[in-house]
Design an enzyme around this catalytic site. Sequence first.
Site, short mmCIF file in Angstrom:
data_model
loop_
_atom_site.label_atom_id
_atom_site.label_comp_id
_atom_site.label_asym_id
_atom_site.label_seq_id
_atom_site.Cartn_x
_atom_site.Cartn_y
_atom_site.Cartn_z
N TYR A 14 0.81 -1.21 0.00
CA TYR A 14 0.00 0.00 0.00
C TYR A 14 0.86 1.27 0.00
O TYR A 14 0.58 2.22 0.74
CB TYR A 14 -0.97 0.01 1.20
N TYR A 56 -13.32 -6.85 5.03
CA TYR A 56 -12.09 -6.99 4.24
C TYR A 56 -11.78 -8.48 4.14
O TYR A 56 -11.74 -9.19 5.14
CB TYR A 56 -10.91 -6.27 4.90
N ASP A 99 -14.76 -16.05 7.38
CA ASP A 99 -13.39 -15.64 7.16
C ASP A 99 -12.75 -15.38 8.53
O ASP A 99 -12.91 -14.32 9.12
CB ASP A 99 -13.35 -14.38 6.30
N LYS A 134 -2.90 -16.26 8.38
CA LYS A 134 -2.17 -15.40 9.31
C LYS A 134 -1.46 -16.20 10.40
O LYS A 134 -0.33 -16.62 10.24
CB LYS A 134 -3.07 -14.31 9.88
#
Length: 429
Positions: free
Chosen positions: A17, A145, A246, A275
């Site tokens: 980003y 997200y 998720d 993760k």
Amino acid sequence: MPTIDLEFDRHHIWHPYTSLINPLPTYPVRSANGVYLHLESGEQLIDGMASWWSAIHGYNHPLLNKAVTEQVADMAHVMFGGITHAPAVNLAKALIAMTPEPLDAVFLADSGSIAVEVAIKMAIQYQVARGLPQKYKLATIRNGYHGDTFAAMSVCDPVNGMHELFSGILAQHFFLPSPNIKPEETWQDTELDAARALFAAEHENIAAFILEPCVQGAGGMRFYHPNFLAGIRALCDEYDVLLIADEIATGFGRTGKLFACEHANISPDILCLGKALTGGYMTLAATLTTRDVATTIGHGPGGGLLMHGPTFMGNPLACAVATASLALIQRGDWRAQIPVIESQLKAELLPLKEHESVVDVRVFGAIGVIEMAEPIHVAAAQQLFVQRGIWIRPFGRLLYIMPPYCIRANELSALTAAMTAYVNQVSSS
């Protein structure tokens, strides 16, 4: 160790980003141990981010190091097409044993985004195999997200998310308003009215409903009441829609439950993990589903094949360290650690709600969030944090921490003190 060429880094390497025209400053890390990042300059920083929420056991953990070292002596990688190996089998066994029933089929992916891509493919292939090809849309909630690849982007918030640039070419799905009732607030059943209306009107077109259970991550760090999740599960059952959970950010203890779905006592049809799966050592993710979904896909067109196959799927090194990480989770230290972290975060952060520059402060498990009234100047904020010996990476208007579970009280206080200093600085300017 050679000095890092920061000028080369600045001019040639895209960091997440960021722009190569005006890149944000980077801080060269020499090593990491426990909750500390050791910079080349000699400074050490307490990591409040757990490397984007993944290094839950801390860095340089002896048991995880041992798993990697032992595995690399046998093989670092081998293709998973037509081949299998013990690390992958052992990991799948551990995942099935610890995730909610009736999840018992495992796809090993490269990253969280890919886990979501695979989940979406599973849902659509499942409906096609049932003779319902018109059920190809997804439904979700705003402020979510789910990743940066294209299918994942299509179910991220289309207005407040990070992918507005691509809105014209992304698949179009159904978005409900984000739930507003927080976990600690009194539940009102009207919170599900919009969902009821959507399911009643569009269920014949919806393959699956995807959401982050109870905690919305990078879409806004918002927490919502478990009864909303339970209500969506019930609507999916009523209207023949799959539920995709998720749990890439919330899985493996972060919210005080092993999986955030447990706050609502529900099980999804498809579960995405990532993760913390490897304890932050290597990139790896997993998508689990039920025997019914897997069998139905297996009887579908195209030979019943699940149409995805990453080159590094089932990487032995990643699987070995993930199995060791899950063994640490199963040991259960997090069950005592998370409530202590949560209690301290509440005591040290919640008073900041009184500042005019602060919109909200919220804590859920080992997650502490300060929502500012104005966007945070990331480079300036990080300079302040590094000067105070801590590492926090804000985004948008959000200043938050999700530290390793092994963090000690004095280390956590250093993080919250730095967050307080930032709020005081903004409030006085």
